[in-house]
Motif scaffolding. Structure first.
Motif, PDB file in Angstrom:
ATOM      1  N   SER A 268       0.848  -1.186   0.000  1.00 53.91           N
ATOM      2  CA  SER A 268       0.000   0.000   0.000  1.00 53.91           C
ATOM      3  C   SER A 268       0.886   1.239   0.000  1.00 53.91           C
ATOM      4  CB  SER A 268      -0.933   0.036   1.221  1.00 53.91           C
ATOM      5  OG  SER A 268      -1.857  -1.046   1.186  1.00 53.91           O
ATOM      6  N   LYS A 269       0.383   2.294  -0.613  1.00 48.72           N
ATOM      7  CA  LYS A 269       1.093   3.562  -0.617  1.00 48.72           C
ATOM      8  C   LYS A 269       0.097   4.695  -0.445  1.00 48.72           C
ATOM      9  CE  LYS A 269       4.138   6.800  -1.128  1.00 48.72           C
ATOM     10  NZ  LYS A 269       5.132   7.092  -0.043  1.00 48.72           N
ATOM     11  N   THR A 270       0.269   5.449   0.669  1.00 47.10           N
ATOM     12  CA  THR A 270      -0.543   6.623   0.946  1.00 47.10           C
ATOM     13  C   THR A 270       0.370   7.832   1.006  1.00 47.10           C
ATOM     14  OG1 THR A 270      -2.116   5.284   2.226  1.00 47.10           O
ATOM     15  CG2 THR A 270      -2.202   7.673   2.517  1.00 47.10           C
ATOM     16  N   TYR A 271       0.068   8.834   0.206  1.00 42.67           N
ATOM     17  CA  TYR A 271       0.902  10.038   0.166  1.00 42.67           C
ATOM     18  C   TYR A 271       0.545  10.971   1.315  1.00 42.67           C
ATOM     19  CZ  TYR A 271       2.674   8.605  -4.370  1.00 42.67           C
ATOM     20  OH  TYR A 271       3.290   7.920  -5.389  1.00 42.67           O
ATOM     21  N   ALA A 272       1.398  11.973   1.528  1.00 43.76           N
ATOM     22  CA  ALA A 272       1.259  12.868   2.681  1.00 43.76           C
ATOM     23  C   ALA A 272      -0.098  13.554   2.729  1.00 43.76           C
ATOM     24  CB  ALA A 272       2.378  13.915   2.654  1.00 43.76           C
ATOM     25  N   GLY A 273      -0.662  13.850   1.574  1.00 46.04           N
ATOM     26  CA  GLY A 273      -1.964  14.518   1.548  1.00 46.04           C
ATOM     27  C   GLY A 273      -3.136  13.606   1.854  1.00 46.04           C
TER      28      GLY A 273
ATOM     29  N   ILE B 235       8.576  -0.550  -6.715  1.00 44.09           N
ATOM     30  CA  ILE B 235       9.416  -1.715  -7.016  1.00 44.09           C
ATOM     31  C   ILE B 235      10.840  -1.295  -7.360  1.00 44.09           C
ATOM     32  CG2 ILE B 235       9.739  -3.687  -8.567  1.00 44.09           C
ATOM     33  CD1 ILE B 235       6.677  -3.783  -8.880  1.00 44.09           C
ATOM     34  N   CYS B 236      10.962  -0.180  -8.067  1.00 45.77           N
ATOM     35  CA  CYS B 236      12.282   0.303  -8.492  1.00 45.77           C
ATOM     36  C   CYS B 236      13.008   1.088  -7.396  1.00 45.77           C
ATOM     37  CB  CYS B 236      12.151   1.168  -9.740  1.00 45.77           C
ATOM     38  SG  CYS B 236      11.637   0.258 -11.208  1.00 45.77           S
ATOM     39  N   GLY B 237      12.389   1.250  -6.244  1.00 47.11           N
ATOM     40  CA  GLY B 237      13.060   1.933  -5.140  1.00 47.11           C
ATOM     41  C   GLY B 237      13.013   3.434  -5.204  1.00 47.11           C
ATOM     42  N   LEU B 238      12.138   3.989  -6.028  1.00 47.22           N
ATOM     43  CA  LEU B 238      12.043   5.445  -6.163  1.00 47.22           C
ATOM     44  C   LEU B 238      11.016   6.040  -5.205  1.00 47.22           C
ATOM     45  CD1 LEU B 238      12.114   5.695 -10.073  1.00 47.22           C
ATOM     46  CD2 LEU B 238      14.035   5.830  -8.469  1.00 47.22           C
ATOM     47  N   THR B 239      10.113   5.203  -4.728  1.00 48.00           N
ATOM     48  CA  THR B 239       9.073   5.630  -3.793  1.00 48.00           C
ATOM     49  C   THR B 239       9.016   4.630  -2.646  1.00 48.00           C
ATOM     50  OG1 THR B 239       7.752   6.643  -5.561  1.00 48.00           O
ATOM     51  CG2 THR B 239       6.604   6.121  -3.527  1.00 48.00           C
ATOM     52  N   THR B 240       8.908   5.133  -1.427  1.00 45.33           N
ATOM     53  CA  THR B 240       8.873   4.261  -0.252  1.00 45.33           C
ATOM     54  C   THR B 240       7.446   3.804   0.023  1.00 45.33           C
ATOM     55  OG1 THR B 240      10.733   5.459   0.720  1.00 45.33           O
ATOM     56  CG2 THR B 240       9.440   4.077   2.197  1.00 45.33           C
ATOM     57  N   PRO B 241       7.222   2.503   0.166  1.00 43.39           N
ATOM     58  CA  PRO B 241       5.857   2.027   0.432  1.00 43.39           C
ATOM     59  C   PRO B 241       5.411   2.380   1.841  1.00 43.39           C
ATOM     60  CG  PRO B 241       7.423   0.212   0.567  1.00 43.39           C
ATOM     61  CD  PRO B 241       8.200   1.401   0.077  1.00 43.39           C
ATOM     62  N   THR B 242       4.114   2.482   2.033  1.00 44.04           N
ATOM     63  CA  THR B 242       3.550   2.711   3.366  1.00 44.04           C
ATOM     64  C   THR B 242       3.437   1.395   4.126  1.00 44.04           C
ATOM     65  OG1 THR B 242       2.262   4.556   2.460  1.00 44.04           O
ATOM     66  CG2 THR B 242       1.612   3.715   4.619  1.00 44.04           C
ATOM     67  N   GLU B 243       3.028   0.352   3.418  1.00 43.77           N
ATOM     68  CA  GLU B 243       2.904  -0.981   4.007  1.00 43.77           C
ATOM     69  C   GLU B 243       3.290  -2.014   2.961  1.00 43.77           C
ATOM     70  OE1 GLU B 243      -0.955  -1.821   5.595  1.00 43.77           O
ATOM     71  OE2 GLU B 243      -1.205   0.161   6.459  1.00 43.77           O
TER      72      GLU B 243
ATOM     73  N   LYS C 155      -0.403   2.701 -11.756  1.00 40.79           N
ATOM     74  CA  LYS C 155       0.632   1.966 -12.491  1.00 40.79           C
ATOM     75  C   LYS C 155       2.028   2.519 -12.202  1.00 40.79           C
ATOM     76  CE  LYS C 155      -0.990   2.831 -16.606  1.00 40.79           C
ATOM     77  NZ  LYS C 155      -2.144   3.692 -16.254  1.00 40.79           N
ATOM     78  N   THR C 156       2.189   3.824 -12.376  1.00 40.62           N
ATOM     79  CA  THR C 156       3.510   4.430 -12.188  1.00 40.62           C
ATOM     80  C   THR C 156       3.946   4.361 -10.730  1.00 40.62           C
ATOM     81  OG1 THR C 156       3.223   5.887 -14.102  1.00 40.62           O
ATOM     82  CG2 THR C 156       4.850   6.548 -12.467  1.00 40.62           C
ATOM     83  N   THR C 157       3.014   4.512  -9.800  1.00 39.60           N
ATOM     84  CA  THR C 157       3.367   4.400  -8.379  1.00 39.60           C
ATOM     85  C   THR C 157       3.872   3.005  -8.052  1.00 39.60           C
ATOM     86  OG1 THR C 157       1.726   6.074  -7.748  1.00 39.60           O
ATOM     87  CG2 THR C 157       2.509   4.605  -6.010  1.00 39.60           C
TER      88      THR C 157
END
Length: 306
Positions: A11-16, A51-59, A44-46
């Motif tokens: 899961s990925k939740t952004y700051a907003g 997976i590529c390590g550019l964004t940190t997952p929330t869970e 898709k891009t998220t």
């Protein structure tokens, strides 16, 4: 065999507060071409960025060939080549210099022969001494692919790789993708050209509103969800469909009768329909069959989730 990419409970939740990914589970096998389809904003891009390590997952957890993307990020990232949607290159560098530099970023020893092969495969060899700023948009896209392949990755992500490029580049790219697959590289692509996914992919994943709603082998997906239509071109128009044909749920479209049936349906129903048409005195001068495309299936799947 262990999947080369394993995504569990991601899961990925952004700051907003926007939740871009919701409990995503996905396994991608080594050497396959996997197409990830979804409307704009589906995630898709998220997912690729995580997976590529550019964004940190929330869970959740993601492993690449057994390496955790957070604990063993360097080993995981070294296995991956990424072609992002955006064209990001150093405008003042030459093609040769920027591709060679990308290889060095991954700690790989210089290998001019490999760089030359990549540039030749992408029809960039004649442009190797040109500065990026002088290239067309299609050529810049080729450079992005060359940079992603510079360190000889085992996994290649292509995020909308053919958006805004000419037909020749698209054809060159898919030839290269096929060659990479033969060499053992795993390909994950997102595309708005669903006909490309239909032509290239081994398996299809559909994501909508941050959730994976389906993962299936392409041929099995077409078999399960594809529909066929039998269109009968009538000799004379009908005012109404005879009651004796009501069980077939026919559609009357001008001088055509349309019968829709599942790919897995009973083929004998067509023969029964033709007999019953004759019994009702309905004559036709021609008939044709059509089958759902992957695009039809995709639109149906996404529409059902709204």
């Amino acid at each position: 065999m262990q999947p080369i990419i394993s995504v569990e409970g991601l899961s990925k939740t952004y700051a907003g507060g926007f939740q871009a990914l919701k409990n995503v589970n996905l396994a991608i096998e080594k050497g396959e071409i996997f197409a990830l389809l979804g409307p704009n904003g589906a995630g898709k891009t998220t997912l690729i960025s995580v997976i590529c390590g550019l964004t940190t997952p929330t869970e959740g957890t993601v492993t690449v060939d057994g390496f955790d993307i957070l604990k063993d990020w360097r080993a995981a990232r070294n296995l991956i080549g990424l072609v992002p949607q955006e064209l990001k290159t150093d405008a003042f560098e030459t093609v040769w210099a920027t591709v060679t530099f990308s290889r060095g970023l991954f700690g790989r020893a210089p290998n001019p022969a490999h760089i030359e092969k990549v540039l030749r495969d992408l029809s960039l060899w004649d442009k190797r001494k040109d500065r990026i700023m002088t290239l067309s948009g299609g050529m810049k896209r080729r450079v992005m692919i060359a940079k992603a392949l510079s360190h000889e990755p085992e996994i290649l992500f292509l995020d909308e790789p053919t958006a805004g490029v000419d037909v020749n580049l698209r054809q060159d790219m898919w030839k290269l993708v096929r060659a990479l697959q033969v060499a053992g590289v795993t390909i994950i692509l997102t595309t708005h050209y669903i006909d490309e996914a239909e032509q290239m992919a081994d398996r299809i994943g559909v994501i909508s509103k941050g959730e994976i709603i389906l993962v299936e082998e392409k041929t099995e997906l077409m078999r399960k969800l594809g529909k066929k239509q039998l269109t009968l071109h009538l000799e004379q128009p009908l005012a109404v469909i005879p009651p004796a044909l009501s069980a077939y749920r026919l559609e009357l479209k001008g001088t055509d009768l349309v019968y829709t049936y599942d790919e897995k349906g009973d083929r004998s129903a067509i023969a029964s329909l033709l007999r019953d048409l004759t019994g009702c005195g309905v004559r036709f001068k021609d008939l044709q069959t059509t089958q759902s495309s992957l695009e039809d299936i995709f639109v149906t799947l996404v529409s059902d989730r709204k």
